[in-house]
Design a protein around this motif. Structure first.
Motif, PDB file in Angstrom:
ATOM      1  N   MET A  71       0.847  -1.194   0.000  1.00  0.00           N
ATOM      2  CA  MET A  71       0.000   0.000   0.000  1.00  0.00           C
ATOM      3  C   MET A  71       0.879   1.239   0.000  1.00  0.00           C
ATOM      4  SD  MET A  71      -2.740   1.411   2.826  1.00  0.00           S
ATOM      5  CE  MET A  71      -3.868   0.027   2.701  1.00  0.00           C
ATOM      6  N   LEU A  72       1.971   1.179   0.758  1.00  0.00           N
ATOM      7  CA  LEU A  72       2.943   2.269   0.766  1.00  0.00           C
ATOM      8  C   LEU A  72       3.558   2.443  -0.620  1.00  0.00           C
ATOM      9  CD1 LEU A  72       4.709   4.387   2.171  1.00  0.00           C
ATOM     10  CD2 LEU A  72       6.205   2.526   2.916  1.00  0.00           C
ATOM     11  N   PHE A  73       3.902   1.338  -1.259  1.00  0.00           N
ATOM     12  CA  PHE A  73       4.445   1.365  -2.626  1.00  0.00           C
ATOM     13  C   PHE A  73       3.466   2.089  -3.560  1.00  0.00           C
ATOM     14  CE2 PHE A  73       4.597  -0.429  -6.869  1.00  0.00           C
ATOM     15  CZ  PHE A  73       5.941  -0.463  -7.188  1.00  0.00           C
ATOM     16  N   ARG A  74       2.187   1.733  -3.467  1.00  0.00           N
ATOM     17  CA  ARG A  74       1.183   2.322  -4.357  1.00  0.00           C
ATOM     18  C   ARG A  74       1.063   3.820  -4.132  1.00  0.00           C
ATOM     19  NH1 ARG A  74      -4.167   2.896  -3.228  1.00  0.00           N
ATOM     20  NH2 ARG A  74      -4.119   1.291  -1.576  1.00  0.00           N
ATOM     21  N   HIS A  75       1.003   4.239  -2.886  1.00  0.00           N
ATOM     22  CA  HIS A  75       0.848   5.669  -2.619  1.00  0.00           C
ATOM     23  C   HIS A  75       2.113   6.444  -2.972  1.00  0.00           C
ATOM     24  CE1 HIS A  75      -3.125   6.227  -0.862  1.00  0.00           C
ATOM     25  NE2 HIS A  75      -2.995   5.042  -0.289  1.00  0.00           N
ATOM     26  N   PHE A  76       3.276   5.852  -2.722  1.00  0.00           N
ATOM     27  CA  PHE A  76       4.521   6.572  -3.020  1.00  0.00           C
ATOM     28  C   PHE A  76       4.619   6.877  -4.506  1.00  0.00           C
ATOM     29  CE2 PHE A  76       9.008   7.056  -3.965  1.00  0.00           C
ATOM     30  CZ  PHE A  76       9.447   7.876  -2.940  1.00  0.00           C
ATOM     31  N   PHE A  77       4.330   5.898  -5.339  1.00  0.00           N
ATOM     32  CA  PHE A  77       4.472   6.136  -6.778  1.00  0.00           C
ATOM     33  C   PHE A  77       3.271   6.882  -7.354  1.00  0.00           C
ATOM     34  CE2 PHE A  77       7.832   3.027  -6.224  1.00  0.00           C
ATOM     35  CZ  PHE A  77       8.833   3.639  -6.969  1.00  0.00           C
ATOM     36  N   THR A  78       2.125   6.856  -6.667  1.00  0.00           N
ATOM     37  CA  THR A  78       1.027   7.747  -7.050  1.00  0.00           C
ATOM     38  C   THR A  78       1.420   9.191  -6.788  1.00  0.00           C
ATOM     39  OG1 THR A  78      -0.615   6.043  -6.529  1.00  0.00           O
ATOM     40  CG2 THR A  78      -1.403   8.294  -6.674  1.00  0.00           C
ATOM     41  N   VAL A  79       2.092   9.422  -5.660  1.00  0.00           N
ATOM     42  CA  VAL A  79       2.621  10.752  -5.369  1.00  0.00           C
ATOM     43  C   VAL A  79       3.609  11.173  -6.444  1.00  0.00           C
ATOM     44  CG1 VAL A  79       4.140  12.043  -3.815  1.00  0.00           C
ATOM     45  CG2 VAL A  79       2.248  10.715  -2.878  1.00  0.00           C
ATOM     46  N   ALA A  80       4.478  10.258  -6.867  1.00  0.00           N
ATOM     47  CA  ALA A  80       5.467  10.584  -7.901  1.00  0.00           C
ATOM     48  C   ALA A  80       4.777  10.991  -9.199  1.00  0.00           C
ATOM     49  CB  ALA A  80       6.385   9.392  -8.131  1.00  0.00           C
ATOM     50  N   LEU A  81       3.755  10.257  -9.603  1.00  0.00           N
ATOM     51  CA  LEU A  81       3.038  10.583 -10.837  1.00  0.00           C
ATOM     52  C   LEU A  81       2.262  11.899 -10.692  1.00  0.00           C
ATOM     53  CD1 LEU A  81       1.737   7.018 -11.790  1.00  0.00           C
ATOM     54  CD2 LEU A  81       3.590   8.295 -12.878  1.00  0.00           C
ATOM     55  N   TYR A  82       1.691  12.090  -9.503  1.00  0.00           N
ATOM     56  CA  TYR A  82       0.966  13.350  -9.267  1.00  0.00           C
ATOM     57  C   TYR A  82       1.933  14.531  -9.274  1.00  0.00           C
ATOM     58  CZ  TYR A  82      -2.444  16.574  -7.259  1.00  0.00           C
ATOM     59  OH  TYR A  82      -3.295  17.637  -7.046  1.00  0.00           O
ATOM     60  N   ALA A  83       3.152  14.319  -8.779  1.00  0.00           N
ATOM     61  CA  ALA A  83       4.165  15.379  -8.804  1.00  0.00           C
ATOM     62  C   ALA A  83       4.491  15.778 -10.244  1.00  0.00           C
ATOM     63  CB  ALA A  83       5.421  14.918  -8.078  1.00  0.00           C
ATOM     64  N   LEU A  84       4.484  14.811 -11.155  1.00  0.00           N
ATOM     65  CA  LEU A  84       4.741  15.126 -12.566  1.00  0.00           C
ATOM     66  C   LEU A  84       3.583  15.932 -13.156  1.00  0.00           C
ATOM     67  CD1 LEU A  84       6.257  11.736 -13.827  1.00  0.00           C
ATOM     68  CD2 LEU A  84       7.392  13.686 -12.747  1.00  0.00           C
ATOM     69  N   TRP A  85       2.365  15.588 -12.767  1.00  0.00           N
ATOM     70  CA  TRP A  85       1.202  16.359 -13.211  1.00  0.00           C
ATOM     71  C   TRP A  85       1.293  17.806 -12.720  1.00  0.00           C
ATOM     72  CZ3 TRP A  85      -2.882  16.587 -16.314  1.00  0.00           C
ATOM     73  CH2 TRP A  85      -3.950  17.426 -15.979  1.00  0.00           C
ATOM     74  N   ILE A  86       1.685  17.967 -11.463  1.00  0.00           N
ATOM     75  CA  ILE A  86       1.857  19.306 -10.898  1.00  0.00           C
ATOM     76  C   ILE A  86       2.951  20.059 -11.647  1.00  0.00           C
ATOM     77  CG2 ILE A  86       2.575  20.580  -8.824  1.00  0.00           C
ATOM     78  CD1 ILE A  86      -0.225  19.425  -8.626  1.00  0.00           C
ATOM     79  N   LEU A  87       4.006  19.355 -12.006  1.00  0.00           N
ATOM     80  CA  LEU A  87       5.134  19.967 -12.718  1.00  0.00           C
ATOM     81  C   LEU A  87       4.668  20.592 -14.031  1.00  0.00           C
ATOM     82  CD1 LEU A  87       8.266  20.334 -12.838  1.00  0.00           C
ATOM     83  CD2 LEU A  87       8.352  18.137 -14.033  1.00  0.00           C
ATOM     84  N   PHE A  88       3.754  19.929 -14.732  1.00  0.00           N
ATOM     85  CA  PHE A  88       3.293  20.398 -16.030  1.00  0.00           C
ATOM     86  C   PHE A  88       2.157  21.413 -15.941  1.00  0.00           C
ATOM     87  CE2 PHE A  88       5.643  16.826 -17.669  1.00  0.00           C
ATOM     88  CZ  PHE A  88       5.969  17.192 -18.969  1.00  0.00           C
ATOM     89  N   THR A  89       1.395  21.386 -14.853  1.00  0.00           N
ATOM     90  CA  THR A  89       0.153  22.170 -14.828  1.00  0.00           C
ATOM     91  C   THR A  89       0.112  23.303 -13.820  1.00  0.00           C
ATOM     92  OG1 THR A  89      -0.867  20.607 -13.254  1.00  0.00           O
ATOM     93  CG2 THR A  89      -1.175  20.164 -15.613  1.00  0.00           C
ATOM     94  N   SER A  90       0.906  23.260 -12.767  1.00  0.00           N
ATOM     95  CA  SER A  90       0.797  24.272 -11.710  1.00  0.00           C
ATOM     96  C   SER A  90       1.624  25.507 -12.023  1.00  0.00           C
ATOM     97  CB  SER A  90       1.247  23.695 -10.366  1.00  0.00           C
ATOM     98  OG  SER A  90       0.297  22.789  -9.889  1.00  0.00           O
ATOM     99  N   PRO A  91       1.117  26.675 -11.651  1.00  0.00           N
ATOM    100  CA  PRO A  91       1.898  27.902 -11.824  1.00  0.00           C
ATOM    101  C   PRO A  91       3.176  27.861 -10.983  1.00  0.00           C
ATOM    102  CG  PRO A  91      -0.415  28.396 -11.403  1.00  0.00           C
ATOM    103  CD  PRO A  91      -0.227  26.935 -11.129  1.00  0.00           C
TER     104      PRO A  91
END
Length: 491
Positions: A423-443
């Motif tokens: 479960m930790l593995f799943r959330h950690f890499f979900t955070v990583a993917l979400y961080a990439l989304w933030i990188l492309f979309t956030s001001p």
């Protein structure tokens, strides 16, 4: 107790020897809990065990570690019959965390119905020791253990030699037992001797510098506060008494020569405003105390380690103290070890004990691995001074802001409520993917106008650069997490 080497020399005390079923070295968190738990359970089964608990000093310890017990630790305490130890010591209920980045707080509550406790370490230790002293067939002795007694033929550990803390006591006494448990803490004197070739070397990632703030007001009362200071490690705060709040400042190696100046100049100005004055007063009048932040993965005992002896607690397995999970892991270890030891017919039979240690090693993995991995991975993110780790840290903060299951499951892992490395593995890499989304979309800040920062979203022509950066960010996430997971599965 029988005399083994009485001397006729005047004013010289004789050397004594005593024999027990189980001998425990160290009356700290793990040792005291195990002594009480084994005695209570064995007596209830109608086959009491003779237990000796040895501790160098039974005076109340004054340390900056072991002051936060997660809800998972409270659950383990109840299983051990020790829940009363958090009562009557001015312990403060804790209901979750407040994480602060760039002055913005995010609330991370424990799931409804769960709470932890924060307290002065020494008071809690004394409560645990009192329970051990009350237990049937447990003898608590104040003595310094100097060596393990090893059979010259088989190499098996037969017991220990120790000197009592009594006026005029100079002779070492021999204490023998069918099984010896060493729980002498992070600075264990016997770790390498017990583990032999299986011994691992602790990795020190820096230090926490501790102070106590008087009558401080936290951003969210009765919640641990994690303040992420740009360019430095995280700062932890939690209330440990009616008027006392612990602050732990992460200091990386090499430690600055002027620690007080470092904290006053680089740390306090970045804390919430309500903490500035109490923190300044504490630095000016209090003694700065340091503790190493060490990581020591658990390697299996029994097959390649000394016979007749077991390591327990921080003497065998340590994780970064950022998440406050050490005591929770220790108490859970005691719960499992107690139940397994009571099923052993002959504690002197190393074949049975070795098989037990194999079962115990893997039974503790779900919780211990989750807490171990999470502590180091979170520390790497929260202390980020690398541009790719900073992207992950921002993504983690934004992920918590989503609320719901993005908070409930991660904090359940941190609190020791859920025991699930994957479960930790799943959330950690979900955070990583979400961080990439933030990188492309956030001001992000692109400049300053009229003294104020100017923010703008990435332009399309920047996407190729961001795509390359996102690959580096994801690879950084892999490098942070996967070696920790492999280490836990390997040993």
């Amino acid at each position: 107790m029988t005399a083994s080497n009485a001397s006729s020399t005047p004013n010289r005390k004789p050397m004594w020897s005593a024999s027990y079923d189980i001998l425990i070295v160290g009356a700290g968190i793990a040792g005291s809990a195990l002594a009480h738990a084994l005695s209570a359970a064995a007596t209830a089964r109608g086959r009491p065990l003779k237990i000796c608990l040895l501790e160098r000093s039974l005076a109340e310890p004054d340390r900056i570690v072991g002051e936060l017990l997660q809800p998972g630790g409270i659950m383990a305490l109840k299983k051990l019959g020790l829940e009363s130890c958090v009562e009557g010591i001015d312990a403060i209920p804790t209901y979750g965390y407040c994480v602060m980045l760039d002055g913005k707080p995010v609330h991370i509550p424990y799931p409804e119905g769960y709470e932890g406790r924060a307290f002065h370490h020494g008071r809690f230790i004394q409560a645990l020791r009192a329970k051990a002293k009350e237990a049937a067939c447990v003898e608590v002795i104040e003595a310094t253990v100097s060596e393990l007694i090893e059979c010259p033929l088989s190499g098996r550990i037969l017991g220990v030699r120790a000197t009592r803390k009594e006026e005029g006591a100079v002779e070492k006494e021999a204490f023998f037992a069918d099984l010896t448990v060493v729980a002498d803490g992070c600075f264990s004197n016997f770790r390498n001797q017990v583990m032999g070739k299986a011994a691992l070397t602790p990795e020190t990632k820096g230090h926490f510098v501790g102070l106590i703030l008087e009558d401080a007001t936290l951003p969210i009362p009765k919640h641990g506060t994690v303040s992420l200071v740009e360019g430095h490690g995280p700062v932890l705060l939690y209330q440990i008494g009616t008027h006392d709040t612990r602050i732990l400042v992460d200091v990386k190696n090499p430690v600055p020569s002027d620690l007080k100046g470092h904290i006053l100049t680089n740390i306090i100005p970045h804390l919430p405003a309500s903490l500035h004055l109490p923190a300044q007063k504490a630095v000016e009048k209090d003694r700065l105390r340091r503790m190493p932040n060490s990581f020591l993965p658990p390697s299996e005992q029994g097959k390649r380690t000394k016979e007749g002896v077991i390591l327990l607690g921080d003497s065998w397995n340590m994780r970064h103290p950022l998440t406050g999970g050490g005591m929770t892991v220790a108490f859970n270890d005691v719960v499992l070890l107690r139940d397994m030891l009571l099923d052993v017919k002959d504690l002197a039979d190393w074949t049975q004990i070795s098989h037990l240690l194999h079962k115990w090693h893997w039974a503790r993995k779900p919780l211990a691995s989750t807490v171990n991995i999470l502590s180091v991975a979170l520390y790497d993110l929260f202390s980020a001074q690398d541009p790719y780790l900073e992207v992950l840290r921002t993504g983690c903060f934004k992920y918590f802001e989503l609320g719901g299951n993005c908070v409930r499951e991660p904090v359940s892992l941190l609190a020791g409520i859920e025991q699930a490395p994957f479960m930790l593995f799943r959330h950690f890499f979900t955070v990583a993917l979400y961080a990439l989304w933030i990188l492309f979309t956030s001001p992000r800040q692109v400049g300053v106008a009229n003294g104020k920062p100017v923010y703008a979203r990435p332009r399309p022509d920047e996407y190729p650069f961001l795509a390359v950066k996102s690959l580096r960010v994801f690879w950084t996430a892999v490098v942070v997490f996967m070696p920790l997971l492999w280490q836990e599965l390997r040993y």
